[in-house]
Design an enzyme around this catalytic site. Structure first.
Site, PDB file in Angstrom:
ATOM      1  N   SER A   1      42.165  64.042 -24.230  1.00 37.55           N
ATOM      2  CA  SER A   1      41.577  64.805 -23.130  1.00 37.55           C
ATOM      3  C   SER A   1      42.138  64.401 -21.776  1.00 37.55           C
ATOM      4  O   SER A   1      41.936  65.105 -20.788  1.00 37.55           O
ATOM      5  CB  SER A   1      40.057  64.609 -23.119  1.00 37.55           C
TER       6      SER A   1
ATOM      7  N   GLU B   1      42.113  73.883 -25.072  1.00 40.30           N
ATOM      8  CA  GLU B   1      43.238  73.652 -24.162  1.00 40.30           C
ATOM      9  C   GLU B   1      44.458  73.301 -25.005  1.00 40.30           C
ATOM     10  O   GLU B   1      44.442  72.323 -25.752  1.00 40.30           O
ATOM     11  CB  GLU B   1      42.931  72.489 -23.208  1.00 40.30           C
TER      12      GLU B   1
ATOM     13  N   HIS C   1      43.370  70.264 -27.332  1.00 38.66           N
ATOM     14  CA  HIS C   1      42.199  69.601 -26.762  1.00 38.66           C
ATOM     15  C   HIS C   1      40.953  70.434 -27.029  1.00 38.66           C
ATOM     16  O   HIS C   1      40.714  71.442 -26.367  1.00 38.66           O
ATOM     17  CB  HIS C   1      42.397  69.380 -25.260  1.00 38.66           C
TER      18      HIS C   1
ATOM     19  N   ASN D   1      39.632  68.472 -17.279  1.00 36.66           N
ATOM     20  CA  ASN D   1      39.164  67.141 -16.889  1.00 36.66           C
ATOM     21  C   ASN D   1      39.766  66.660 -15.580  1.00 36.66           C
ATOM     22  O   ASN D   1      39.176  65.822 -14.890  1.00 36.66           O
ATOM     23  CB  ASN D   1      39.450  66.140 -18.012  1.00 36.66           C
TER      24      ASN D   1
END
Length: 707
Positions: A416, A449, A437, A487
């Site tokens: 991540s 992702e 992800h 993130n």
């Protein structure tokens, strides 16, 4: 035998005996574009002018009856004839018109069928009026015709939720239901012949009058109150209720006028703009530019997953749900058994809720196997690691995979935050490495992702994008940087929430403001649910990047150091009673924040809700601008898709970049500059507007203009 075959644009026309057959034939989904509308009018007029035609059957030559309006026309232009005009011509036709609803009919497609005098379909079919998902309501008589055929509750449920509904629940809507799709057209022709032979009346829905008795009035009052509570932030649902109510309180003609008025009120709202933006954004995310048309996807017939914990198990479930065999690897048999048992428990819970049959549970479990030996992965086409988020661990795993996986196998990381290119350096075939992800819980969250490394091959990218659809995810391609898109952007959001606590805001005030804005939970509740130790570990790996700011998440660090890791430990930013997920404000956290503020020389003050909102959301947007500038995301709409599906950003705001466009980039830039100046050295470092934000604001442009 077919006679008089003609084409009216995308509409086919021929006769069979004394029945005119009008076929919708506008691939891929029979969107009711201007060409289709003109073709329907011309073909109906052709049938009405032909004395040898006694009845008309309207059907689809495609699997879908019609997906409804062509929303690309929402941008304007000469749209005449509009759909209501088409429907009035059909409804007022002097010959019976039978709709053969051969497949799904949504939106304007269902409205088209409702305007016909009779409707024939098959028992496996579903229909719906999903306009509410675009921030609007049915605008071609759907709110007036449906309640005249179905009951008020059914009409409200369908129009307010926009959910597809089985035709077997709509007895008042359909006059005849056959068993199979392929029987529908012939059954409709027979039905039309029967109408003519038996001299049955032409049933115009517009001739039905509804009464607004006290019971019905009470239903609408209660329904409106429930909708207001359940759809906070959205505009259209409440207007949907008003439009359906107009079918009971107005004549059909006046009801149509009221529907049109309410429709236009919806269209002018930021919610409609946001929801329509997101509709297109989700579809655009699947289109990847720069890939050669000659590139072919690789076959994925068997998948390996490294790690049988919560994340690994959730990832494995996605593939089992899609019918793809999965082998899960753990280092210890005990961990493997625990992981497989958790998956079975998840499936069993779904069965208890009626979402799966017991047979389906067993079918999916049969697709899952476990191993403690890397050699068992020798024949997989794709392997995804879901191990501890530490570079040395990831590289060790990839080194082992490089030795056992067959040539052409895709090696994917669920990291991540970590550098995918460094992970790829651990193998001899970096072209086969990609990031996949997943978001927790991986078997529930829609976002995937897809992280492209420097050397990732085009066919690996294409395979991953297609695979996302196979496992019912929304895949978004992103580049490599810390945290990728999601993130990376959440970092300044969380940073500001923590800094605001130092300056005098409480966790509950911050969470309340963010909740009112529309996110499902605020940053402190989210942190507690995820585990505060996770964020702490990430910060520990990045101390050199944040060393200049001694205030950086200092309260969160203190909480973790005291064993307050969030919900799982019963204490975090909040307290939790055993077995409860309800956060309880804790004065001790406020005391820690006050003590740390004094130590750092930060003066506490009363902070407005508006400041909290701007300081949490605008830096997140600013980070998104940098991401866009750097090419980590190909387009701003991709960022919006990631934030709606991965982080719960309210769809009625369209995502953070669409929200910024709605607010105005000059306003966002001005407020960032305000905090840059008003927060001293802290502000000067963290609130510098992005170069792209400055460029666009100066030019009076939006993020959506960046191509």
């Amino acid at each position: 035998m077919s006679q008089d075959a003609k084409e009216f644009g995308p509409i086919s026309y021929h006769t069979q005996g004394d029945v005119a057959l009008i076929g919708l034939n506008s691939a891929p989904v029979n969107a009711l574009s201007k060409a289709v509308r003109i073709g329907v009018i011309d073909s109906v007029n052709e049938a009405l002018a032909n004395d040898s035609v006694s009845a008309i059957v309207l059907y689809s030559k495609l699997p879908l009856f019609s997906a409804g309006a062509d929303i690309s026309e929402f941008s304007g232009g000469d749209l005449s004839p509009m759909l209501p005009e088409v429907l009035e011509i059909i409804e007022q036709a002097s010959k019976p018109v039978v709709a053969a609803v051969t497949g799904n009919a949504f939106g304007g497609g269902l409205e088209l069928a409702l305007a016909c005098h009779y409707r024939v379909t098959h028992s496996k079919n579903k229909v719906g009026l999903p306009e509410v998902h675009l921030g609007i309501l049915p605008g071609a008589g759907g709110t007036q015709r449906l309640p005249r055929l179905a009951d008020a509750k059914t009409a409200l449920d369908m129009i307010v939720t926009g959910a597809p509904t089985s035709v077997v629940k709509l007895g008042g809507v359909f006059d005849h239901v056959v068993d199979a799709p392929e029987e529908t057209v012939e059954a409709a022709i027979e039905f039309a012949n029967k109408v003519v032979a038996d001299k049955l009346p032409i049933k115009r829905v517009c001739d039905i009058n509804l009464s607004f008795d006290e019971q019905t009035k009470g239903l609408f009052t209660a329904y409106a109150e429930g909708v207001a509570a359940k759809t906070r932030g959205f505009f259209a649902p409440g207007h949907c209720v008003k439009a359906v109510e107009a079918a009971f309180t107005h004549s059909f003609k006046d009801g149509l006028s009221r529907e049109s008025e309410l429709f236009m009120e919806c269209m002018k709202t930021p919610q409609a703009r946001a929801q329509q933006h997101f509709f297109f954004a989700e579809r655009a995310a699947s289109h990847v530019s720069g890939l050669s048309k000659d590139v072919k996807p690789r076959s994925i017939d068997k998948v390996g997953v490294i790690g049988a914990g919560t994340m690994g198990g959730g990832i494995a479930m996605n593939f089992a749900n899609a019918g793809i065999p999965v082998v899960m690897l753990e280092m210890k048999q005990e961990a493997l058994d625990k992981g497989l048992a958790l998956i079975r428990r998840n499936y069993e819970n779904s069965a208890k809720k009626g979402k799966l049959t017991q047979a389906q549970v067993e079918e999916r479990m049969a697709l899952l196997s476990g191993t403690t030996d890397y050699d068992s992965l020798a024949d997989v086409d794709l392997v995804i690691e879901a191990v501890f988020e530490k570079m040395s661990v990831k590289k060790e795993v990839f080194g082992a995979l490089d030795k056992v996986c067959k040539p052409g196998a895709i090696l994917a990381s669920n990291t991540s935050t970590l550098d995918l290119n460094e992970i790829a350096s651990a193998v001899s075939r970096p072209q086969d490495v990609i990031g996949l992800h997943f978001f927790s819980p991986a078997n529930v969250m829609k976002l995937l992702e897809i992280v492209k490394g420097e050397k990732t091959a085009d066919d690996v990218i294409l395979t991953s994008m297609k695979l996302a659809k196979t496992i019912r995810k929304v895949g978004v391609l992103v580049g490599v940087c810390f945290g990728f898109v999601g993130n990376r952007m959440i970092e300044p959001y969380g940073r500001e929430a923590n800094r605001l606590m130092l300056e005098g805001a409480s966790p509950e005030q911050v969470d309340r403001v963010i909740g009112k804005f529309g996110l499902p939970m605020g940053p402190f509740t989210m942190g507690d649910m995820a585990g505060l130790d996770i964020g702490y570990f990430v910060r520990e790996s990045r101390r050199e990047f944040i060393a200049h700011d001694p205030s950086y998440c200092v309260v969160a660090d203190k909480l973790v150091q005291q064993g307050r890791n969030g919900l799982k430990s019963g204490r975090g930013a909040y307290l939790y009673e055993p077995g409860s997920r309800k956060p309880i404000p804790d004065p001790e956290v406020i005391a820690i924040a006050k003590e740390e503020a004094e130590r750092l020389g930060i003066k506490q003050r009363e902070i407005s809700d508006q400041e909290i909102l701007e300081r949490c959301i605008y830096p997140l947007i600013n980070e998104g601008a940098d991401i866009l500038k750097e090419g980590i995301a190909a387009k701003s709409s991709d960022i919006d898709v990631i934030y709606v599906y991965g982080y719960g950003f309210p769809v009625f705001r369209g995502g953070p970049m669409q929200y910024a466009d709605e607010v105005g980039l000059s306003e966002v830039r001005d407020r960032l500059n305000y905090y840059k100046e008003s927060l001293g050295e802290y502000g000067k470092h963290w609130f510098e507007p992005s170069d792209l934000l400055n460029e666009l604001a100066d030019a009076g442009k939006s993020f959506s203009s960046v191509k």
